[in-house]
Design an enzyme around this catalytic site. Structure first.
Site, short mmCIF file in Angstrom:
data_model
loop_
_atom_site.label_atom_id
_atom_site.label_comp_id
_atom_site.label_asym_id
_atom_site.label_seq_id
_atom_site.Cartn_x
_atom_site.Cartn_y
_atom_site.Cartn_z
N ALA A 21 0.71 -1.24 0.08
CA ALA A 21 0.11 -0.01 0.31
C ALA A 21 0.81 0.73 -0.20
O ALA A 21 2.29 1.03 0.31
CB ALA A 21 -1.15 0.10 1.14
N GLN B 144 1.51 3.39 2.30
CA GLN B 144 1.66 3.16 3.35
C GLN B 144 2.62 2.34 3.68
O GLN B 144 3.51 2.63 5.21
CB GLN B 144 1.33 4.24 4.29
N SER B 145 3.04 1.55 3.35
CA SER B 145 3.36 -0.37 2.84
C SER B 145 4.63 -0.21 4.42
O SER B 145 6.05 1.12 3.10
CB SER B 145 3.59 -0.78 2.17
N ASN B 146 5.13 -0.85 4.94
CA ASN B 146 6.45 -0.52 5.83
C ASN B 146 7.41 -1.49 4.98
O ASN B 146 8.42 -1.35 5.10
CB ASN B 146 5.72 -1.04 6.68
N ALA C 61 7.63 -1.74 1.75
CA ALA C 61 8.01 -1.02 0.87
C ALA C 61 8.85 -0.76 1.07
O ALA C 61 10.27 -0.62 0.78
CB ALA C 61 7.15 -0.44 -0.23
#
Ligand code: PLP
Length: 342
Positions: free
Chosen positions: A75, A77-79, A81
């Site tokens: 997403a 706000q992906s941690n 990624a």
């Protein structure tokens, strides 16, 4: 008698600082009537915003000398990624992110993980969620990413694809070894390990680790507090993932679906949607111990832990570890995701 376990380990990249600290929460333990410890994977490094993906990426990118570019997904706000971008940079690789816009991005005012992604110089592609389910958007991400990989490889680049959340058998090996790390450093024999689960690949590693490194009867119960909704066969799939990870270590499969305990109650009202119980859990840990949790993952997981203790599902005097999986950068994300914390 020592429990000698023979196994192999695949090549590993050095990304974080291990072992991560384990310490007792003295004041909160006293309030709750249990012995509560915190396993600090939020401090896994290599920068301030560590988390559980670093352990997985050490194995997922263990072969980093064989490619020059990493593509992954999440997403906005992906941690995962963000941590993949960090890992890629530390290993001298280019990084491309396909991000689904569960939370709409405001390009004039990047916040949280997406800000960090840009500082790291990641190539970012947004996949719109408008008129699509998350599953559909994720499928489109993969399709477009595979096309880009093909394109890049035609021009001589070498591309590695890391799946959503680092959810692959190699990644779970990070948590099989993480389980051993906890066992080796714990001053007490643990009754419960509680953590927040998303894809389930951290849980798969912990459960496989407990099978490999703890004697039957001495295994702490692993409680996985879910922040995502899953199909009925999720435990079966996670057992397969855990056994695949063991197989990569040349260990016989030993995990079945019934070894998992997924608790779906605390994910409400939904992924990346804030909850008042999570906000209360975040305030409680901050105000008793000065330690931070995040609104998307660890706040909800910790809310579940507090409720389990207060309702006696985890009995008084139990020895409990909460595995802090990180995510703190989400405290600085868009307010629709963070909610009202105080
Ligand atoms: C990704 C993530 C999790 C969930 O880990 P899975 O291995 O996907 O289950 C938990 N906490 C935080 C902070 C995360 O970023």
């Amino acid at each position: 008698m020592g429990n000698k376990v023979s196994h192999l380990l695949p090549p590993k990249a050095v990304l974080g600082f291990y072992p991560t600290p384990l310490h007792k929460l003295e004041r909160l333990s006293q309030e709750l009537g249990v012995e509560l410890y915190l396993k600090r994977d939020d401090l896994s490094g290599p920068n301030l915003f560590g988390g559980n993906k670093i352990r997985k990426l050490e194995y997922l990118l263990g072969d980093a000398t064989t490619y020059d570019t990493v593509i992954t997904f999440g997403a906005t706000q992906s941690n995962h990624a963000m941590q993949t971008a960090v890992a890629a940079r530390k290993l001298g690789l280019e990084v491309i992110l396909y991000l689904t816009t569960i939370t709409e991005v405001d390009d004039t005012q990047d916040r949280g993980n997406i800000l960090i992604d840009h500082v790291l110089g990641a190539e970012v592609h947004y996949i719109s969620m408008t008129g699509r389910t998350l599953t559909e958007a994720n499928a489109i991400s993969m399709e477009v990413a595979l096309k880009q990989k093909e394109q890049l490889e035609k021009s001589g680049r070498k591309v590695k694809i890391v799946p959503f959340g680092g959810a692959a058998a190699l990644g779970s090996i990070g948590f099989i070894q993480g389980y051993k790390e906890l066992l080796d450093q714990s001053p007490v024999s643990l009754d419960y390990i509680v953590h927040t689960t998303g894809t389930g690949s951290t849980a798969a590693g912990l459960v496989a680790g407990s099978k490999l490194y703890s004697q039957p009867g001495k295994r702490p119960k692993i409680i996985s507090m879910d922040v995502l909704e899953h199909a009925y066969d999720h435990p079966t799939k996670m057992a397969t993932l855990a056994n695949d990870a063991l197989q990569l270590m040349a260990v016989a499969p030993s995990v079945s679906a019934s070894d998992f305990y997924f608790e779906p109650h605390y994910l409400q009202p939904g992924y990346e949607i804030p909850s008042e119980t999570a906000a209360a859990a975040i305030r409680r840990l901050a105000r008793t111990e000065g330690i931070l949790l995040d609104p998307v993952y660890t706040g909800k997981g910790f809310a579940g832990l507090l409720d389990y203790i207060e309702t006696g599902k985890i009995p008084p005097n139990s020895k409990v570890v909460f595995w802090h999986t990180g995510g703190i950068s989400a405290l600085f994300a868009e307010s629709e995701m963070v909610g009202k914390l105080y």
